[in-house]
Design a protein around this motif. Structure first.
Motif, PDB file in Angstrom:
ATOM      1  N   TYR A  66      33.819  35.329  69.282  1.00 18.15           N
ATOM      2  CA  TYR A  66      33.261  35.293  67.932  1.00 18.15           C
ATOM      3  C   TYR A  66      32.045  34.378  67.885  1.00 18.15           C
ATOM      4  O   TYR A  66      32.136  33.187  68.204  1.00 18.15           O
ATOM      5  CB  TYR A  66      34.300  34.847  66.901  1.00 18.15           C
ATOM      6  CG  TYR A  66      33.741  34.994  65.508  1.00 18.15           C
ATOM      7  CD1 TYR A  66      33.673  36.245  64.911  1.00 18.15           C
ATOM      8  CD2 TYR A  66      33.199  33.900  64.828  1.00 18.15           C
ATOM      9  CE1 TYR A  66      33.100  36.408  63.664  1.00 18.15           C
ATOM     10  CE2 TYR A  66      32.633  34.055  63.574  1.00 18.15           C
ATOM     11  CZ  TYR A  66      32.581  35.306  62.998  1.00 18.15           C
ATOM     12  OH  TYR A  66      32.000  35.466  61.770  1.00 18.15           O
ATOM     13  N   PHE A  67      30.922  34.950  67.482  1.00 21.77           N
ATOM     14  CA  PHE A  67      29.674  34.203  67.366  1.00 21.77           C
ATOM     15  C   PHE A  67      29.343  34.006  65.892  1.00 21.77           C
ATOM     16  O   PHE A  67      29.723  34.813  65.060  1.00 21.77           O
ATOM     17  CB  PHE A  67      28.534  34.953  68.080  1.00 21.77           C
ATOM     18  CG  PHE A  67      28.679  34.968  69.572  1.00 21.77           C
ATOM     19  CD1 PHE A  67      29.576  35.833  70.185  1.00 21.77           C
ATOM     20  CD2 PHE A  67      27.954  34.100  70.376  1.00 21.77           C
ATOM     21  CE1 PHE A  67      29.748  35.835  71.562  1.00 21.77           C
ATOM     22  CE2 PHE A  67      28.114  34.092  71.758  1.00 21.77           C
ATOM     23  CZ  PHE A  67      29.010  34.966  72.350  1.00 21.77           C
ATOM     24  N   PRO A  68      28.582  32.935  65.581  1.00 23.25           N
ATOM     25  CA  PRO A  68      28.328  32.604  64.169  1.00 23.25           C
ATOM     26  C   PRO A  68      27.600  33.703  63.386  1.00 23.25           C
ATOM     27  O   PRO A  68      26.800  34.456  63.924  1.00 23.25           O
ATOM     28  CB  PRO A  68      27.468  31.339  64.251  1.00 23.25           C
ATOM     29  CG  PRO A  68      27.845  30.712  65.546  1.00 23.25           C
ATOM     30  CD  PRO A  68      28.079  31.871  66.477  1.00 23.25           C
ATOM     31  N   LEU A  69      27.923  33.714  62.102  1.00 26.94           N
ATOM     32  CA  LEU A  69      27.336  34.642  61.135  1.00 26.94           C
ATOM     33  C   LEU A  69      25.851  34.365  60.912  1.00 26.94           C
ATOM     34  O   LEU A  69      25.068  35.283  60.701  1.00 26.94           O
ATOM     35  CB  LEU A  69      28.087  34.455  59.809  1.00 26.94           C
ATOM     36  CG  LEU A  69      27.615  35.177  58.568  1.00 26.94           C
ATOM     37  CD1 LEU A  69      27.881  36.673  58.701  1.00 26.94           C
ATOM     38  CD2 LEU A  69      28.327  34.640  57.312  1.00 26.94           C
ATOM     39  N   PHE A  70      25.486  33.091  60.949  1.00 26.81           N
ATOM     40  CA  PHE A  70      24.120  32.700  60.599  1.00 26.81           C
ATOM     41  C   PHE A  70      23.256  32.539  61.851  1.00 26.81           C
ATOM     42  O   PHE A  70      23.609  31.807  62.776  1.00 26.81           O
ATOM     43  CB  PHE A  70      24.102  31.377  59.836  1.00 26.81           C
ATOM     44  CG  PHE A  70      24.778  31.451  58.490  1.00 26.81           C
ATOM     45  CD1 PHE A  70      24.728  32.608  57.723  1.00 26.81           C
ATOM     46  CD2 PHE A  70      25.451  30.340  57.983  1.00 26.81           C
ATOM     47  CE1 PHE A  70      25.348  32.660  56.478  1.00 26.81           C
ATOM     48  CE2 PHE A  70      26.076  30.391  56.731  1.00 26.81           C
ATOM     49  CZ  PHE A  70      26.025  31.551  55.986  1.00 26.81           C
ATOM     50  N   ILE A  71      22.112  33.204  61.824  1.00 26.59           N
ATOM     51  CA  ILE A  71      21.197  33.166  62.961  1.00 26.59           C
ATOM     52  C   ILE A  71      19.882  32.540  62.501  1.00 26.59           C
ATOM     53  O   ILE A  71      19.328  32.950  61.480  1.00 26.59           O
ATOM     54  CB  ILE A  71      20.929  34.597  63.478  1.00 26.59           C
ATOM     55  CG1 ILE A  71      22.266  35.287  63.812  1.00 26.59           C
ATOM     56  CG2 ILE A  71      20.002  34.585  64.676  1.00 26.59           C
ATOM     57  CD1 ILE A  71      22.108  36.707  64.326  1.00 26.59           C
ATOM     58  N   PRO A  72      19.382  31.540  63.227  1.00 23.45           N
ATOM     59  CA  PRO A  72      18.081  30.975  62.850  1.00 23.45           C
ATOM     60  C   PRO A  72      17.018  32.072  62.880  1.00 23.45           C
ATOM     61  O   PRO A  72      16.988  32.884  63.812  1.00 23.45           O
ATOM     62  CB  PRO A  72      17.816  29.931  63.943  1.00 23.45           C
ATOM     63  CG  PRO A  72      19.155  29.627  64.537  1.00 23.45           C
ATOM     64  CD  PRO A  72      19.952  30.888  64.420  1.00 23.45           C
ATOM     65  N   VAL A  92      18.937  36.465  53.548  1.00 20.97           N
ATOM     66  CA  VAL A  92      18.515  35.162  54.040  1.00 20.97           C
ATOM     67  C   VAL A  92      19.151  34.032  53.232  1.00 20.97           C
ATOM     68  O   VAL A  92      19.119  34.027  52.002  1.00 20.97           O
ATOM     69  CB  VAL A  92      16.973  35.043  53.959  1.00 20.97           C
ATOM     70  CG1 VAL A  92      16.512  33.710  54.539  1.00 20.97           C
ATOM     71  CG2 VAL A  92      16.316  36.204  54.696  1.00 20.97           C
ATOM     72  N   VAL A  93      19.743  33.082  53.955  1.00 24.43           N
ATOM     73  CA  VAL A  93      20.309  31.888  53.323  1.00 24.43           C
ATOM     74  C   VAL A  93      19.244  30.801  53.361  1.00 24.43           C
ATOM     75  O   VAL A  93      18.738  30.446  54.425  1.00 24.43           O
ATOM     76  CB  VAL A  93      21.561  31.407  54.080  1.00 24.43           C
ATOM     77  CG1 VAL A  93      22.049  30.072  53.520  1.00 24.43           C
ATOM     78  CG2 VAL A  93      22.669  32.438  53.998  1.00 24.43           C
ATOM     79  N   LEU A 105      18.143  30.789  57.357  1.00 15.76           N
ATOM     80  CA  LEU A 105      19.125  31.416  58.229  1.00 15.76           C
ATOM     81  C   LEU A 105      19.304  32.867  57.828  1.00 15.76           C
ATOM     82  O   LEU A 105      19.411  33.201  56.653  1.00 15.76           O
ATOM     83  CB  LEU A 105      20.459  30.691  58.114  1.00 15.76           C
ATOM     84  CG  LEU A 105      20.446  29.206  58.481  1.00 15.76           C
ATOM     85  CD1 LEU A 105      21.808  28.583  58.223  1.00 15.76           C
ATOM     86  CD2 LEU A 105      20.054  29.032  59.947  1.00 15.76           C
ATOM     87  N   VAL A 107      21.581  36.199  57.783  1.00 15.33           N
ATOM     88  CA  VAL A 107      22.952  36.676  57.914  1.00 15.33           C
ATOM     89  C   VAL A 107      22.912  37.818  58.926  1.00 15.33           C
ATOM     90  O   VAL A 107      22.154  38.779  58.743  1.00 15.33           O
ATOM     91  CB  VAL A 107      23.498  37.157  56.569  1.00 15.33           C
ATOM     92  CG1 VAL A 107      24.953  37.593  56.706  1.00 15.33           C
ATOM     93  CG2 VAL A 107      23.377  36.059  55.518  1.00 15.33           C
ATOM     94  N   ARG A 108      23.665  37.718  59.997  1.00 15.29           N
ATOM     95  CA  ARG A 108      23.482  38.630  61.141  1.00 15.29           C
ATOM     96  C   ARG A 108      23.435  40.106  60.716  1.00 15.29           C
ATOM     97  O   ARG A 108      24.358  40.578  60.051  1.00 15.29           O
ATOM     98  CB  ARG A 108      24.597  38.454  62.177  1.00 15.29           C
ATOM     99  CG  ARG A 108      25.960  38.853  61.671  1.00 15.29           C
ATOM    100  CD  ARG A 108      27.070  38.715  62.720  1.00 15.29           C
ATOM    101  NE  ARG A 108      28.328  38.663  62.025  1.00 15.29           N
ATOM    102  CZ  ARG A 108      29.287  37.768  62.215  1.00 15.29           C
ATOM    103  NH1 ARG A 108      29.165  36.858  63.148  1.00 15.29           N
ATOM    104  NH2 ARG A 108      30.381  37.786  61.500  1.00 15.29           N
ATOM    105  N   ILE A 114      21.605  35.821  68.834  1.00 20.08           N
ATOM    106  CA  ILE A 114      22.446  34.613  68.904  1.00 20.08           C
ATOM    107  C   ILE A 114      23.353  34.661  70.130  1.00 20.08           C
ATOM    108  O   ILE A 114      23.641  33.632  70.753  1.00 20.08           O
ATOM    109  CB  ILE A 114      23.241  34.413  67.587  1.00 20.08           C
ATOM    110  CG1 ILE A 114      23.819  32.991  67.537  1.00 20.08           C
ATOM    111  CG2 ILE A 114      24.331  35.459  67.408  1.00 20.08           C
ATOM    112  CD1 ILE A 114      24.286  32.558  66.166  1.00 20.08           C
ATOM    113  N   ASN A 138      31.773  41.316  60.628  1.00 17.95           N
ATOM    114  CA  ASN A 138      30.969  41.897  59.558  1.00 17.95           C
ATOM    115  C   ASN A 138      29.487  41.683  59.851  1.00 17.95           C
ATOM    116  O   ASN A 138      29.119  40.674  60.464  1.00 17.95           O
ATOM    117  CB  ASN A 138      31.337  41.264  58.214  1.00 17.95           C
ATOM    118  CG  ASN A 138      31.248  39.741  58.235  1.00 17.95           C
ATOM    119  OD1 ASN A 138      31.224  39.138  59.317  1.00 17.95           O
ATOM    120  ND2 ASN A 138      31.205  39.111  57.083  1.00 17.95           N
ATOM    121  N   VAL A 140      25.372  42.413  57.979  1.00 13.19           N
ATOM    122  CA  VAL A 140      24.700  42.694  56.709  1.00 13.19           C
ATOM    123  C   VAL A 140      23.323  43.301  56.956  1.00 13.19           C
ATOM    124  O   VAL A 140      22.523  42.742  57.720  1.00 13.19           O
ATOM    125  CB  VAL A 140      24.555  41.397  55.871  1.00 13.19           C
ATOM    126  CG1 VAL A 140      23.652  41.624  54.668  1.00 13.19           C
ATOM    127  CG2 VAL A 140      25.933  40.900  55.425  1.00 13.19           C
TER     128      VAL A 140
END
Lengths: 472, 472
Positions: A66-72, A92-93, A105, A107-108, A114, A138, A140
């Motif tokens: 499992y890799f993070p949802l947020f990608i720079p 975008v966050v 960030l 959202v993937r 990543i 998930n 987006v």
């Protein structure tokens, strides 16, 4: 919420589709435009797909991670065509923990960047290869036109990501993924389609080649059902994923990625459903058999219970619908809408004759079978239904695949029929665009190469066979 | 990345913990601060927890579903204490699809609001109740101080959400969830703890009561391991979830929510690991047994293969480590770090004597057993390990639970010992805060009520028993 009446599938397939999703309790709309809620009956279908596919993935030696949802944002920008492909769809966050973030960030929308950033740290030597991971998660992609399951702003999928020492190994993996997907589509979902390569303009943003499984839906439109990418060294070069080979030299890895999403459930609904509701292939059905007593006398109920226990023991997913609140007819209709493959009707007549009346959901026909060895006969019936549904899907695909020798024929076929048009053609983005602008038909995939033919558009020699169609 | 040496757990447990996570290939840091990557070996632990818990959830009749990641900010604002509790931790999407959004979207920190908005549409009548759904998903809570698995900005969990016709039913469900969690913690993770109620100031934002499972970690700090909430009618009133009861009157539903997260893996690592690495209880171990040949002669290898096939057939998750690249000692060390419960060492001696040498990971002792019926003996050994690990966890909990009769004793115990302090006390947020400010110890949970005792802080009569501790 008042539930709409189901319209005829042939009359208005898109209204039929959205109504059926509500009627069969598969999903509902989310509060944010373009999002959906997958309800338990719909999610159970996804769980069936996960179960089936996950076994293949693990057998291949690919590990779930499992890799993070947020990608720079800067990660996405590293691969030029990748960021270009996904930019318009990003969420975008900008704020988190009450503060404005220094770097926005994403959202993937997919996780190549990543994951490959991590691979570049983890891969040092040929001993670390192949590195093969998969995640169920998930993603987006902000969509303007949405349709439940088929195209939603957020969806669920699995994405496999592998890094190899050689191009050959990467291609083997790309092929394995598509073979596996095709197997799941055919054997579990009972949906046939064509496997082939995407055109240069339609391939994944960042891939050298993209394999796809393209299925014809009863609407006449084709659905890109899943894809498997040979990423070459495009990502390994920009993310610096290199390894020391056995000769002590540094090389970049060769990579693949591949994904299958909840869109598959959309395909399942639309491919097999009919005017009466869903129609699930037995392997996909959360409930395979429902026993409905026609008249719930003590003897009939005992007979049903014995049958229920026998079928359950034989690992057939069975329910006994013995509720008092609903009539026999209401129950039959309810299970028909839900697409349960076999409904066993048991009344005093069946009890007296020591037999069962099995209603096949796919053919809407009744079959009477003896009570003895019911577990085997019901199993056989489920197998038959599963096979028949695939056979009819293959037939539908084949009957709706037509050859065009020239562009006039091509346009005429598009006017008169739905489905695939097969042509000799060589990939050319400019011509592809002209055709799409004029006819709304797009390339689906290349199904053969190194052949000899006449290009349907230019009349010049062509070496490839392509499928065109209107699509979702 | 160069891997650090593992420090002694007793010397620096937090360095030991973060190093071990890397050494055992469980996880790595994500590129965004506070995020983590769960690697396949770590994710396999989560899959074991999922598998075990999901069976209980399905048996209870709770259906898995999936609700959207993005929640309109206005939803969170409906329940006053809920938004107050979560506001500081929210990640917010302001732009999507290339445009600024009209309403900012919150990345779910938990899904009460979006699920109950849907429930308000789906629930009309007593016939729709109970409505019971669960989702396995990711959630985001922006954290300042993070620690892999224990506290990360994004984590994985399941969240169950139910609506009932009566308070009694809701309480039954809240209890069921905590009973189930405690079962999973004790029977699968081999971690004991205390079940009790959170104080008013520590309970979930929006709950009437919160049940918690509190486990003492070897650091001496206590971990809130999972929670189960009785939400009363707090959410049904603000989201207007009402139903017509059997008398035709409208009532608001009674609700619960309950969650268990990847924090459980943090607990697993820290509770059982030692100076040599991880130590996994057999039920959690992705690999339960590894067969390592001491000297790979043809006869030894054949012997190992026979054993491997026998254990695998007996559904023992077994690997045969027959690689040539690593020495026997290196292999033993590798599996020790990974915490595999049993390593079977097979050399010419074992072959000659027709027996096996089994190394128990938990006790670091060797047991010699006959080759005959190895499947049964190894199964028994795994069961014994599983039981012994729980016994030692219970013992650790009990030995580190001490009674304080007054505040001076309380402070002295905190100075001299780690662990739980048990006191007579009645919930009082002001005193709770004073104690926390002075001692850093917080209320963990109330484990008894309607008792007669003397309040350890005020000296007045008290009717409840509470556990205090320093915590994660």
């Amino acid at each position: 919420m008042a539930k709409e009446q189901l319209v005829k599938k042939s009359e208005n397939i898109s209204q039929w589709y959205t109504t059926l999703i509500q009627l069969a309790d598969l999903a509902d709309y989310g509060p944010v435009k373009g999002t959906m809620i997958i309800k338990p009956y719909g999610y159970a279908l996804w769980e069936q797909i996960q179960k089936s596919l996950d076994v293949h993935i693990k057998q291949k030696g690919v590990g779930n991670a499992y890799f993070p949802l947020f990608i720079p944002m800067s990660f996405l920008e590293k691969e030029a065509s990748h960021v270009e492909g996904f930019s318009p769809e990003l969420a975008v966050v900008t704020h988190a923990g009450g503060e404005k973030l220094e770097e926005a960030l994403v959202v993937r929308p997919t996780s190549e960047t990543i994951i490959y950033d991590a691979y570049s740290k983890w891969i040092q030597s040929w001993r670390d290869l192949p590195m093969m991971m998969n995640q169920w998660c998930n993603v987006v992609r902000w969509e303007k036109r949405t349709m439940p399951f088929m195209r939603t702003s957020e969806f669920l999928w699995q994405e496999g990501h592998t890094a190899h020492a050689t191009l050959d190994e990467a291609i083997e993996m790309q092929n394995w993924a598509m073979d596996t997907y095709a197997k799941v589509y055919r054997q579990d979902l009972a949906i046939d389609g064509y496997v082939g390569y995407k055109s240069v303009s339609e391939r994944f943003a960042g891939a050298d080649t993209t394999l796809t499984f393209e299925s014809l839906m009863p609407s006449g439109k084709v659905l890109q059902s899943c894809t498997s990418h040979n990423l070459g060294q495009n990502f390994s070069k920009v993310f610096d994923i290199s390894f020391q080979n056995q000769q002590g030299e540094n090389e970049f890895t060769w990579q693949t990625s591949w994904g299958l999403s909840t869109r598959s459930i959309g395909a399942l609904i639309i491919a097999h459903g009919d005017d009466n509701g869903l129609c699930l292939p037995p392997k996909m059905a959360p409930t395979q058999v429902v026993i409905v007593p026609a008249k719930a006398t003590d003897l009939v109920v005992a007979y049903c219970k014995g049958l229920f226990s026998e079928l359950t023991k034989a690992d057939i997913r069975t329910e006994f619908d013995d509720g008092d609140n609903e009539s026999f007819g209401f129950k039959l209709n309810k299970w028909e809408v839900k697409g349960v493959p076999v409904v066993i009707k048991v009344g005093p007549k069946e009890f007296d004759n020591n037999n069962l009346t099995c209603r096949r959901r796919d053919t809407l026909t009744d079959i009477v079978m003896g009570r003895e060895n019911a577990n085997n006969s019901v199993k056989d019936l489920l197998d038959t239904i599963q096979k028949d549904m695939l056979i009819s899907s293959t037939k539908y695909r084949d009957e709706n695949t037509r050859d065009a020798n020239n562009y006039d024929e091509f346009k005429q076929l598009l006017d008169e029929h739905k489905g695939f048009i097969r042509v000799y053609w060589n990939d050319d983005a400019e011509i592809e665009k002209l055709i799409k602008d004029e006819t709304k038909a797009s390339t689906r995939c290349r199904i053969a190469e190194n052949v000899v033919g006449t290009d349907f558009y230019t009349g010049k020699p062509a070496t490839e066979v392509w499928l065109f169609a209107r699509s979702y």
